[in-house]
Write a protein that holds these residues in place. Sequence first.
Motif, PDB file in Angstrom:
ATOM      1  N   LEU A   1     -29.014 -12.606 -22.636  1.00  8.76           N
ATOM      2  CA  LEU A   1     -29.395 -11.509 -22.046  1.00  8.76           C
ATOM      3  C   LEU A   1     -30.622 -10.693 -22.869  1.00  8.76           C
ATOM      4  CD1 LEU A   1     -26.278  -9.791 -20.420  1.00  8.76           C
ATOM      5  CD2 LEU A   1     -27.832 -11.414 -19.492  1.00  8.76           C
ATOM      6  N   SER A   2     -30.667 -11.009 -23.972  1.00 10.76           N
ATOM      7  CA  SER A   2     -31.923 -10.482 -24.754  1.00 10.76           C
ATOM      8  C   SER A   2     -33.382 -11.115 -24.245  1.00 10.76           C
ATOM      9  CB  SER A   2     -31.910 -10.391 -26.252  1.00 10.76           C
ATOM     10  OG  SER A   2     -31.867 -11.736 -26.728  1.00 10.76           O
ATOM     11  N   ARG A   3     -33.192 -12.155 -23.646  1.00  9.06           N
ATOM     12  CA  ARG A   3     -34.345 -12.722 -23.236  1.00  9.06           C
ATOM     13  C   ARG A   3     -34.808 -12.639 -21.862  1.00  9.06           C
ATOM     14  NH1 ARG A   3     -37.894 -13.760 -25.882  1.00  9.06           N
ATOM     15  NH2 ARG A   3     -38.350 -16.124 -25.504  1.00  9.06           N
ATOM     16  N   VAL A   4     -34.197 -11.497 -21.386  1.00 12.49           N
ATOM     17  CA  VAL A   4     -34.323 -11.226 -19.696  1.00 12.49           C
ATOM     18  C   VAL A   4     -34.685  -9.691 -19.721  1.00 12.49           C
ATOM     19  CG1 VAL A   4     -33.101 -11.193 -17.456  1.00 12.49           C
ATOM     20  CG2 VAL A   4     -32.714 -12.855 -19.175  1.00 12.49           C
ATOM     21  N   ILE A   5     -35.610  -9.563 -18.619  1.00 15.24           N
ATOM     22  CA  ILE A   5     -36.117  -7.852 -18.243  1.00 15.24           C
ATOM     23  C   ILE A   5     -35.600  -7.995 -16.898  1.00 15.24           C
ATOM     24  CG2 ILE A   5     -37.773  -6.239 -17.927  1.00 15.24           C
ATOM     25  CD1 ILE A   5     -39.393  -7.993 -19.957  1.00 15.24           C
ATOM     26  N   ILE A   6     -34.891  -6.906 -16.396  1.00 15.83           N
ATOM     27  CA  ILE A   6     -34.727  -6.568 -15.132  1.00 15.83           C
ATOM     28  C   ILE A   6     -35.724  -5.557 -14.752  1.00 15.83           C
ATOM     29  CG2 ILE A   6     -33.257  -5.495 -13.360  1.00 15.83           C
ATOM     30  CD1 ILE A   6     -32.140  -8.006 -14.616  1.00 15.83           C
ATOM     31  N   GLY A   7     -36.565  -5.710 -13.825  1.00 18.97           N
ATOM     32  CA  GLY A   7     -37.739  -5.143 -13.275  1.00 18.97           C
ATOM     33  C   GLY A   7     -37.599  -3.779 -12.324  1.00 18.97           C
ATOM     34  N   HIS A   8     -38.402  -2.776 -12.411  1.00 18.44           N
ATOM     35  CA  HIS A   8     -38.421  -1.483 -11.426  1.00 18.44           C
ATOM     36  C   HIS A   8     -36.990  -0.838 -11.388  1.00 18.44           C
ATOM     37  CE1 HIS A   8     -41.680  -4.217 -10.143  1.00 18.44           C
ATOM     38  NE2 HIS A   8     -41.182  -4.720  -9.268  1.00 18.44           N
ATOM     39  N   VAL A   9     -36.394  -0.841 -12.524  1.00 18.73           N
ATOM     40  CA  VAL A   9     -35.117   0.145 -12.467  1.00 18.73           C
ATOM     41  C   VAL A   9     -35.610   1.484 -12.421  1.00 18.73           C
ATOM     42  CG1 VAL A   9     -34.204  -1.831 -13.939  1.00 18.73           C
ATOM     43  CG2 VAL A   9     -35.073   0.145 -14.881  1.00 18.73           C
ATOM     44  N   ASP A  10     -36.650   1.989 -12.600  1.00 22.63           N
ATOM     45  CA  ASP A  10     -37.112   3.457 -12.701  1.00 22.63           C
ATOM     46  C   ASP A  10     -36.815   3.814 -11.284  1.00 22.63           C
ATOM     47  OD1 ASP A  10     -39.183   1.645 -12.584  1.00 22.63           O
ATOM     48  OD2 ASP A  10     -40.588   3.079 -12.446  1.00 22.63           O
ATOM     49  N   LEU A  11     -36.924   3.090 -10.273  1.00 25.16           N
ATOM     50  CA  LEU A  11     -36.953   3.439  -8.929  1.00 25.16           C
ATOM     51  C   LEU A  11     -35.642   3.706  -8.585  1.00 25.16           C
ATOM     52  CD1 LEU A  11     -39.347   0.857  -7.485  1.00 25.16           C
ATOM     53  CD2 LEU A  11     -39.690   3.437  -8.030  1.00 25.16           C
ATOM     54  N   THR A  12     -34.285   3.449  -9.461  1.00 26.89           N
ATOM     55  CA  THR A  12     -32.970   3.983  -8.989  1.00 26.89           C
ATOM     56  C   THR A  12     -32.949   5.303  -9.140  1.00 26.89           C
ATOM     57  OG1 THR A  12     -32.408   3.659 -11.260  1.00 26.89           O
ATOM     58  CG2 THR A  12     -32.143   1.567 -10.076  1.00 26.89           C
TER      59      THR A  12
ATOM     60  N   ALA B   1     -30.052   7.180 -14.365  1.00 24.44           N
ATOM     61  CA  ALA B   1     -30.090   6.827 -15.867  1.00 24.44           C
ATOM     62  C   ALA B   1     -28.681   6.233 -16.100  1.00 24.44           C
ATOM     63  CB  ALA B   1     -30.183   8.019 -16.730  1.00 24.44           C
ATOM     64  N   ASP B   2     -27.733   6.482 -15.438  1.00 22.03           N
ATOM     65  CA  ASP B   2     -26.363   5.877 -15.926  1.00 22.03           C
ATOM     66  C   ASP B   2     -26.330   4.544 -15.214  1.00 22.03           C
ATOM     67  OD1 ASP B   2     -25.292   8.058 -17.211  1.00 22.03           O
ATOM     68  OD2 ASP B   2     -24.633   8.965 -15.268  1.00 22.03           O
ATOM     69  N   TYR B   3     -26.940   4.252 -13.965  1.00 19.12           N
ATOM     70  CA  TYR B   3     -26.968   2.811 -13.385  1.00 19.12           C
ATOM     71  C   TYR B   3     -27.760   2.116 -14.381  1.00 19.12           C
ATOM     72  CZ  TYR B   3     -27.867  -0.758 -10.147  1.00 19.12           C
ATOM     73  OH  TYR B   3     -28.220  -2.032  -9.402  1.00 19.12           O
ATOM     74  N   VAL B   4     -28.875   2.581 -15.048  1.00 19.22           N
ATOM     75  CA  VAL B   4     -29.657   1.695 -16.151  1.00 19.22           C
ATOM     76  C   VAL B   4     -28.755   1.478 -17.293  1.00 19.22           C
ATOM     77  CG1 VAL B   4     -31.775   1.628 -17.336  1.00 19.22           C
ATOM     78  CG2 VAL B   4     -31.816   2.344 -14.841  1.00 19.22           C
ATOM     79  N   LEU B   5     -28.202   2.643 -17.660  1.00 20.17           N
ATOM     80  CA  LEU B   5     -27.389   2.399 -19.000  1.00 20.17           C
ATOM     81  C   LEU B   5     -26.446   1.218 -18.876  1.00 20.17           C
ATOM     82  CD1 LEU B   5     -27.169   6.175 -20.233  1.00 20.17           C
ATOM     83  CD2 LEU B   5     -28.081   4.427 -21.637  1.00 20.17           C
TER      84      LEU B   5
END
Length: 293
Positions: free
Chosen positions: A177-188, A191-195
């Motif tokens: 998972l350290s080799r993966v980026i999930i994009g556009h998470v700011d649009l959620t 913060a808890d969802y992202v954390l």
Amino acid sequence: MLESGITYMHEHTTIDLSEVKNNQDCHLDVFPETVREFKKLYQKGVRNIIDVTNFGMGRNIPYVQKVSKESGINIIFSTGFYQEAFYPILVFRETKEQLAKRMIKEIDEGIKGTKTKAEIIGEIGTSYNKWTEAEKRVFEAAVIAHKETKKPITTHTSIGTLGHEQVDFFKKHQVDLSRVIIGHVDLTGDADYVLNMLREGINVEFDTVGKENYMPDSVRAEMLKKIQDEGYIEQVFLSMDITRKSHLEYKGGLGYSYLLDTFVPLLQKYGITEESIDKMLIKNPATFMRGGN
């Protein structure tokens, strides 16, 4: 390879989504204006742009190379397939193995008959609150390509949806998972969802900075403050995802420099430290692209 300096992790030097969106504004093909803005970025310390334009998105390698040469910005190329609404017909005809072979060829040999090689797999996307069968096949192909080439993966979430599902997918397929980026998470806006994603060890992007019609930048700043306080800022990247002519300064848009000129000072007002800003813009991208510490 990245050069030493600031990196925008999710951009499009040129892109054409105009046919599907029935809007010519979505054909970003204004060479002089793009070069002008990239030169301005260079003066502000930007040295790298990760260009996540891939199959079916109007990729134009000579165009981007010329922008890079004239502006001085190092541009990293991508391979993959975006999301179902924008897939070329071949995605619906080929197996995941065949799609993976196409990605691997662009990484090992070059893109569209050139010697220019892709350094990252993406942006691969899911639709809004829906993960189609074709999209799943593309993600499976990306995993095959990733495991063979060791190149990192960057994703698209539609308005931040299905982020947790994407994390679960990569865990199920035993991807680091350290080799993966999930994009556009700011649009959620959550913060808890992202954390919850960050605690799994995956990386995320706040990459629609300035698009306040989707989410106020103040909310982005609040989310980043909470992420900083929880100790996960090393897994966060920043960008603007500029895709339209109207996003550029010559059309009265914010322009690429907004991230540095306006958003960074806003982060400082919200208590984001210089160290955190340095990590998101410089250190985190360098660590991610070279494959860890």
